[in-house]
Design a protein around this motif. Sequence first.
Motif, PDB file in Angstrom:
ATOM      1  N   GLU A 182      21.306  29.133   4.479  1.00 25.67           N
ATOM      2  CA  GLU A 182      21.131  27.719   4.758  1.00 25.67           C
ATOM      3  C   GLU A 182      19.784  27.458   5.425  1.00 25.67           C
ATOM      4  O   GLU A 182      19.111  26.433   5.150  1.00 25.67           O
ATOM      5  CB  GLU A 182      22.274  27.213   5.651  1.00 25.67           C
ATOM      6  N   LYS A 195      17.072  27.552   2.794  1.00 32.36           N
ATOM      7  CA  LYS A 195      17.080  26.312   2.009  1.00 32.36           C
ATOM      8  C   LYS A 195      16.447  25.151   2.792  1.00 32.36           C
ATOM      9  O   LYS A 195      15.696  24.343   2.236  1.00 32.36           O
ATOM     10  CB  LYS A 195      18.523  25.952   1.636  1.00 32.36           C
ATOM     11  N   ALA A 196      16.777  25.071   4.089  1.00 32.15           N
ATOM     12  CA  ALA A 196      16.196  24.003   4.910  1.00 32.15           C
ATOM     13  C   ALA A 196      14.681  24.139   5.023  1.00 32.15           C
ATOM     14  O   ALA A 196      13.930  23.144   4.993  1.00 32.15           O
ATOM     15  CB  ALA A 196      16.851  24.005   6.290  1.00 32.15           C
ATOM     16  N   GLN A 251      12.659  25.637   2.836  1.00 32.61           N
ATOM     17  CA  GLN A 251      12.071  25.282   1.536  1.00 32.61           C
ATOM     18  C   GLN A 251      12.072  23.755   1.330  1.00 32.61           C
ATOM     19  O   GLN A 251      11.114  23.191   0.785  1.00 32.61           O
ATOM     20  CB  GLN A 251      12.860  25.964   0.419  1.00 32.61           C
ATOM     21  N   TYR A 252      13.084  23.072   1.778  1.00 36.61           N
ATOM     22  CA  TYR A 252      13.158  21.614   1.624  1.00 36.61           C
ATOM     23  C   TYR A 252      12.100  20.927   2.488  1.00 36.61           C
ATOM     24  O   TYR A 252      11.452  19.941   2.076  1.00 36.61           O
ATOM     25  CB  TYR A 252      14.558  21.133   1.998  1.00 36.61           C
ATOM     26  N   LYS A 294       8.750  21.428   0.862  1.00 37.80           N
ATOM     27  CA  LYS A 294       8.636  20.567  -0.320  1.00 37.80           C
ATOM     28  C   LYS A 294       8.417  19.103   0.095  1.00 37.80           C
ATOM     29  O   LYS A 294       7.630  18.373  -0.528  1.00 37.80           O
ATOM     30  CB  LYS A 294       9.922  20.705  -1.134  1.00 37.80           C
ATOM     31  N   THR A 295       9.065  18.658   1.155  1.00 38.22           N
ATOM     32  CA  THR A 295       8.912  17.284   1.629  1.00 38.22           C
ATOM     33  C   THR A 295       7.502  17.055   2.167  1.00 38.22           C
ATOM     34  O   THR A 295       6.902  15.980   1.980  1.00 38.22           O
ATOM     35  CB  THR A 295       9.945  16.985   2.711  1.00 38.22           C
ATOM     36  N   ASP A 346       5.124  16.507  -0.595  1.00 35.71           N
ATOM     37  CA  ASP A 346       5.393  15.334  -1.418  1.00 35.71           C
ATOM     38  C   ASP A 346       4.553  14.147  -0.889  1.00 35.71           C
ATOM     39  O   ASP A 346       4.650  13.777   0.286  1.00 35.71           O
ATOM     40  CB  ASP A 346       6.882  15.011  -1.358  1.00 35.71           C
ATOM     41  N   ASP A 362      10.355  11.284   7.157  1.00 39.97           N
ATOM     42  CA  ASP A 362      11.135  12.221   6.344  1.00 39.97           C
ATOM     43  C   ASP A 362      10.668  13.648   6.549  1.00 39.97           C
ATOM     44  O   ASP A 362      11.472  14.593   6.597  1.00 39.97           O
ATOM     45  CB  ASP A 362      11.033  11.837   4.870  1.00 39.97           C
ATOM     46  N   ALA A 398      12.928  16.677   8.066  1.00 38.77           N
ATOM     47  CA  ALA A 398      13.145  17.910   7.313  1.00 38.77           C
ATOM     48  C   ALA A 398      12.755  19.122   8.149  1.00 38.77           C
ATOM     49  O   ALA A 398      13.411  20.170   8.133  1.00 38.77           O
ATOM     50  CB  ALA A 398      12.374  17.867   6.003  1.00 38.77           C
ATOM     51  N   GLN A 419      15.415  19.774  10.772  1.00 38.46           N
ATOM     52  CA  GLN A 419      16.606  20.391  10.145  1.00 38.46           C
ATOM     53  C   GLN A 419      16.371  21.870   9.866  1.00 38.46           C
ATOM     54  O   GLN A 419      17.242  22.708  10.109  1.00 38.46           O
ATOM     55  CB  GLN A 419      16.947  19.647   8.847  1.00 38.46           C
ATOM     56  N   ALA A 420      15.164  22.190   9.393  1.00 36.95           N
ATOM     57  CA  ALA A 420      14.844  23.597   9.122  1.00 36.95           C
ATOM     58  C   ALA A 420      14.794  24.397  10.411  1.00 36.95           C
ATOM     59  O   ALA A 420      15.259  25.552  10.476  1.00 36.95           O
ATOM     60  CB  ALA A 420      13.514  23.681   8.389  1.00 36.95           C
TER      61      ALA A 420
END
Length: 485
Positions: free
Chosen positions: A109, A112-113, A115-116, A119-120, A123, A130, A134, A137-138
Amino acid sequence: VDPSGTVFFLFPRNLSKKYSPKRGSKEEFSNHQAFLDILNEMNDYAGQRELIAENMMINICIELTKYLQELKQERKMHLSEAKKAQQYLEGTYKQLDNSKKRFEREWREAEKAAQYAEKTDQDLNATKADVEKAKQQAHMRTHIAEECKNDYASQLQKYNKEQNQFYFTDMPLSFNRLQDMDERRIKKLAQGYVLFADTERHVMPIIGKCLEGITRAGTNVNERNDSVVLIEQHKSGFERPGDLEFEDYSQGINRASSDSSLGTPKGPLELLGKNKNKTFRLFNKKSKVGVAVCLCESLKRLQQKIDDISKELQKEIDQSEALGKMKDVYEKNPQMGDPASLAPQITQTAQNMERLRGELNKYESWLAEAGGRGDSIRYSTHSLNNNGAHNPNSPGAISDDTDSSQAIYTEFDDEFEEEELAAPIGQCTALYNFPGSSEGTISMQEGEVLFVVEEDKGDGWTRVRRNNGDEGYIPTSYATITLNK
């Protein structure tokens, strides 16, 4: 080995009781006396074997049984402790496995956090809020994964410690205790073996004396003397018949046999019955026993045989009457039994009665021929001399006077004798009510106590009597019977 040839290997005490003679009996044969001596020695031998069995039961069997129960409890305790240690180790391993799986799940988990968040951040359309969310959260997932990692490491260290304790300390200790327990068990058994040998060794001198007595009894047997005693007991004393004389029919000689020969050999009773008025030689010339003694013994044996047959015949008559009464009861009360089932027994009883009556008539006729039952037999001062003639001055001869007042045997008419009540042979208590409606039966109430005067002869009925003298048959299964010793 008993006189019939049966070999006994077990139960010497029962053997001694079964074949011991009655008090006052006197054995004249050496082999019989040897057998009685052996029985006495076997009785002593059996006593020693019983002593061994008693000592083994008290000092060995009971102690071993008690010790075995203690060992069972101890073994159960050791196995329980080992099982607890094994269950604790298994519980520790489950905790390790759970922490490992949790660490693996949280680390995925966190990845995944991360990597998200990356990626954010790349972006162009994502806002700054955001991206910050993110990243937070990671960061939180990474922190949780680190805590799970530390918990997994701690559980792993704890499991390795418990596993080392289990395989290098707890299990060897349990095995050592079980080994010590089994060694003590083997030692206890070995002590029992030694105690058994000591018990046997303690009675061996007495057993040796018993065996010596048996050997001595065997060596004291005198077969030659036993044969002589048997011959003396059963010798008849009759002379051997003389040679037959030549009968010359051409000279008109009578066809009768010569007086010097007895002709066809016949038994002493037949000779006595058919030659009451003739003098003949029943004993050897040198025999000191008179003719009257032989005749008296023969009459006594015949009378004894007749009495025995009469007793057997009376038993068969009683059996026949009981079967007849039982058949009548079955015919009147079919629910109690089938009358046809008694037919074979009734037929067999009738055949036995017919056979016994025939034998009784035969022996009574022989006794009548020999001078018994009404024939007067008296002893006078006459005897037979060596030439077969009467000697009026010698004792032991038989007089043929038929004076009925001097008869040895006298018959009485039993019909004029007052019948006496038979003495009770026991008591019985009624289990159920019985109406006693059939002929020959007697009624009884549950719990009533009656006297037993005739036990069950195999037909299912017992004859009983009340205090007032009433007698009758009751079903054996309807009462509890106690016979006198």
